[in-house]
Design an enzyme around this catalytic site. Structure first.
Site, mmCIF file in Angstrom:
data_model
loop_
_atom_site.group_PDB
_atom_site.id
_atom_site.type_symbol
_atom_site.label_atom_id
_atom_site.label_comp_id
_atom_site.label_asym_id
_atom_site.label_seq_id
_atom_site.Cartn_x
_atom_site.Cartn_y
_atom_site.Cartn_z
ATOM 1 N N GLY A 478 0.807 -1.213 0.000
ATOM 2 C CA GLY A 478 0.000 0.000 0.000
ATOM 3 C C GLY A 478 0.836 1.258 0.000
ATOM 4 N N ARG A 601 16.435 11.243 -0.179
ATOM 5 C CA ARG A 601 15.932 11.467 -1.528
ATOM 6 C C ARG A 601 14.466 11.043 -1.622
ATOM 7 N NH1 ARG A 601 18.046 8.098 -6.800
ATOM 8 N NH2 ARG A 601 17.646 9.665 -8.415
ATOM 9 N N GLU A 677 7.530 4.626 8.288
ATOM 10 C CA GLU A 677 7.298 4.559 9.724
ATOM 11 C C GLU A 677 7.542 5.858 10.482
ATOM 12 O OE1 GLU A 677 8.499 0.232 11.056
ATOM 13 O OE2 GLU A 677 9.540 0.798 9.224
#
Length: 721
Positions: A478, A601, A677
């Site tokens: 996802g 990046r 996260e």
């Protein structure tokens, strides 16, 4: 006669030095599979069609500890459509010494091997029938009798049996001496509850034997990881297991090898036909892992100027009696704040529950709540701005490791966030802003998450029609990984993204890191980049000529990653929150959330921002809603569904802003740090700090429920009476 393969020249194949493309990396792209998903064309693990498909339904134990006395299978086998019943007296044997790429799997995968019940929800049987409805009816009719034994599922601070796992403690300097020498000392305890992944797609798998191979259609975070673990478990050659996981509706750490995979494989082997096992939401709560509750003690000692002399963080979490799992919350501060003396330790206590597992930002999410709340409390006692306190204790090197940071732009995140949030105009005094019945406050917290990389393999093929096919055992859970890898390949080959076809989530494509640890895109991207560059060089040598069967380059990044200079690689961020609190009803509303990150990046700004906003939404949910409750009498969950387990709904979530500052690392050939996260890290603390600023009352226990707000307000009134 020898046949000479036809050679064609790809008109857009690169034959010159590459310059960055204006339409690839760094440019927002919608997800490649987006239309398939919103139209329902994308098939998930429980939707892949098969002829003669049978359906399995797991039966879970209703006791928390004991042994199976009897299983009334005869009556169930006579029910309509029932094909078989697997249990500990009627199931294949599996190995109990499996060690996979991520260590030993949870022993719950060794299903139907004995009569012992180590926790509530332990799988005791699988009923397989012609239809899902028949399987469920029969499973619910199966009578299992137990000899119960006393159990203990309680968790609290200072519980007997607590121990310190190996390598779970870190010490620098004399903590007691520095605390004694500090002008201001904070000693506080913080708690977080058990939390669950709650992925949109429940766990499901379809298994069959096909052409001598165990074929698995699954929802997982790493097809090769799962295939290799299954092969070991059933004593098969690795080549005999083929796992595909084309689309995954969320995972967050919970979708590795689980008991439903093993049970489905057993049934498919016995019946010689495809078998599907799809878990209910309640079963997901019971047997697929969760975040352990924590109780955390933070001690901070500072001089009058706010420089930390002492930093101590002691974390305690639970583990099962089956397998040790550590929610390493105390690791958070080891990279965040400098201090003369540093002591951090993670401890665990075994109880009669299922084994916890990784859950989005394992360790950092609960650890940041404790540490960032404690920093806010210390700033209050010192009379300092919370951002200024953090800046004063910004380390030049790893506070414990001594390693240099690859890049550390945390202060730039605070500067940009403070400017956009309007922090400079903040009155630091609590309980001074009011709008009608609402008290208003603002809070801030820092965030960090590791930016690692793991060896992966990939191949890139130049096709005769001018397109390029990328093959890698990545997983898109996802996050938009499929799209990000397309852009990385296009950039490396200097071709348009539309010329790239990325194939993922197939264990036959070779070893690759899993979707976890915010390392997926970084690890896979490095492999794809290396293979693409190798292919580009070969195309340059051949003048762009491509054989009829294509030209393929392979890459294995194992040696490259091993040769990386030893540095401390982390993403960093600053979280800002505004909260409104009605102290009469106890309602807390988050009005604004802003996160600014230094995350290397950025491959696809559109999906990157989506990941950050998703993480921050989860942090809001963690602060105000999420809390799994166990019934100590039964050992099981109370309200193990989306009605009983509360998380943030649309009405709870304000307009969230997420952005980033420039964060280059000249020594890093990839530059990606990962965003899956870090968004959740620090968010709950920023909200809790905002609630304190609004009310003048500190909440050290999550979630900040209305009843806790009302109780705290009552205590405040008593103190001021």
């Amino acid at each position: 006669m020898t046949t000479v393969p036809t050679v064609r020249t790809a008109p857009t194949a690169p034959t010159a030095p590459v310059t960055p493309r204006p339409d690839a990396v760094g440019v927002s792209h919608t997800r490649i599979e987006g239309i398939e998903k919103v139209t329902g064309a994308a098939r998930y693990a429980s939707e892949v069609p098969f002829t003669e498909l049978a359906h399995g339904w797991l039966v879970l134990s209703t006791v928390a500890r004991g042994r199976i006395r009897s299983i009334g299978e005869d009556a169930v086998r006579a029910m309509p459509g029932v094909l078989t019943v697997l249990h500990h007296r009627a199931a294949p044997r599996v190995r109990d010494d499996v060690v996979g790429a991520l260590g030993r799997p949870d022993p719950i995968v060794e299903v139907f091997q004995h009569d012992r019940i180590p926790h509530a929800g332990w799988p005791v049987a699988l009923v397989v029938a012609e239809t899902s409805e028949q399987a469920r009816e029969a499973a619910e009719a199966l009578v299992v009798e137990y000899d119960e034994e006393p159990h203990d599922t309680d968790f609290h601070a200072d519980k007997d049996g607590v121990y310190t796992p190996q390598d779970a403690e870190s010490t620098k300097g004399d903590l007691d001496a520095e605390l004694a020498a500090s002008a201001v000392v904070l000693d506080a305890r913080y708690t977080t509850p058990e939390q669950h992944h709650c992925a949109m797609e429940p766990h499901a798998v379809t298994v069959r034997w096909h052409d001598g191979r165990l074929e698995v259609h699954d929802s997982n975070q790493g097809s090769k990881w799962l295939a290799d673990d299954l092969a070991q478990l059933f004593s098969l050659d690795q080549s005999a297991v083929h796992v595909r996981s084309e689309h995954v509706g969320g995972a967050f750490g919970s979708k590795g090898l689980r008991s439903h995979h093993v049970a489905a494989a057993m049934a498919a082997t016995e019946l010689h036909r495809p078998v599907r096992v799809a878990l209910t939401r309640r079963q997901v709560f019971a047997i697929t892992g969760y975040r352990s509750p924590t109780t955390q003690r933070v001690r901070l000692g500072a001089d009058e100027e706010g420089r930390l002399r002492a930093f101590a963080h002691e974390n305690q979490s639970l583990t099962s009696n089956l397998r040790e799992f550590v929610e390493s919350s105390a690791a958070y501060g080891r990279v965040m704040y400098d201090a003369v003396a540093h002591h951090t330790v993670n401890r665990v206590v075994p109880v009669d529950v299922a084994t916890p597992t990784w859950m989005r930002a394992p360790g950092e999410a609960p650890g940041s709540f404790a540490v960032e709340s404690a920093l806010d409390e210390l700033a209050e006692r010192l009379g300092m701005d919370p951002i200024a306190l953090r800046a004063r204790n910004e380390p030049a090197f790893g506070p414990v490791s001594g390693l240099p940071f690859s890049s550390r732009n945390l202060l730039a995140c605070f500067d940009e966030g403070a400017r956009r949030f309007g922090w400079a105009g903040r009155d630091p005094r609590p309980r001074v802003r009011r709008e009608g019945r609402w008290l208003l406050g603002t809070g801030v917290a820092a965030s960090t998450y590791q930016a690692g990389a793991a060896p992966s393999t990939a191949s890139v093929t130049a096709e005769p029609d001018g397109t390029f096919t990328v093959r890698i055992t990545a997983a898109d859970v996802g996050t938009g990984a499929r799209t990000a890898l397309t852009l990385i390949a296009a950039d490396a080959l200097n071709v348009a993204p539309g010329q790239i076809h990325v194939r993922i989530a197939d264990s036959d494509f070779g070893a690759a890191w899993v979707a976890g640890g915010s390392m997926g895109t970084r690890s896979w991207g490095w492999a794809v980049m290396s293979a693409a560059r190798e292919l580009r060089e070969r195309l340059t040598l051949t003048g762009g000529e491509i054989p009829e069967d294509g030209l393929t380059a392979h890459a294995d990044t194992g040696a490259l990653i091993a040769a990386l200079a030893q540095k401390e690689r982390h993403s960093f961020g600053a979280q800002f929150a505004e909260a409104a609190v009605d102290v009469t009803t106890g309602e807390v509303r988050v009005r604004r959330l802003l996160g600014v990150f230094a995350a290397g990046r950025i491959i696809n700004p559109l999906t990157a921002r989506s990941q950050l906003v998703g993480g921050m939404t989860w942090g809001l949910s963690m602060a105000l809603h999420e809390e799994a409750v166990r019934d100590q009498a039964s050992g099981g969950h109370v309200g193990a569904d989306f009605a009983g387990y509360h998380f943030a709904a649309n009405a709870d979530v304000p307009a969230i802003e997420a952005d980033w500052v420039d964060d280059p690392d000249p020594d890093d050939p990839v530059g990606i740090k990962g965003l899956g996260e870090i968004g959740i890290v620090g968010t709950a603390a920023a909200i809790a700090n905002a609630v304190w600023h609004a009310t003048g009352v500190r909440h050290r226990d999550l979630p900040i429920r209305p009843d806790r707000v009302i109780t705290a307000e009552g205590r405040r009134d008593e103190r001021h009476a």
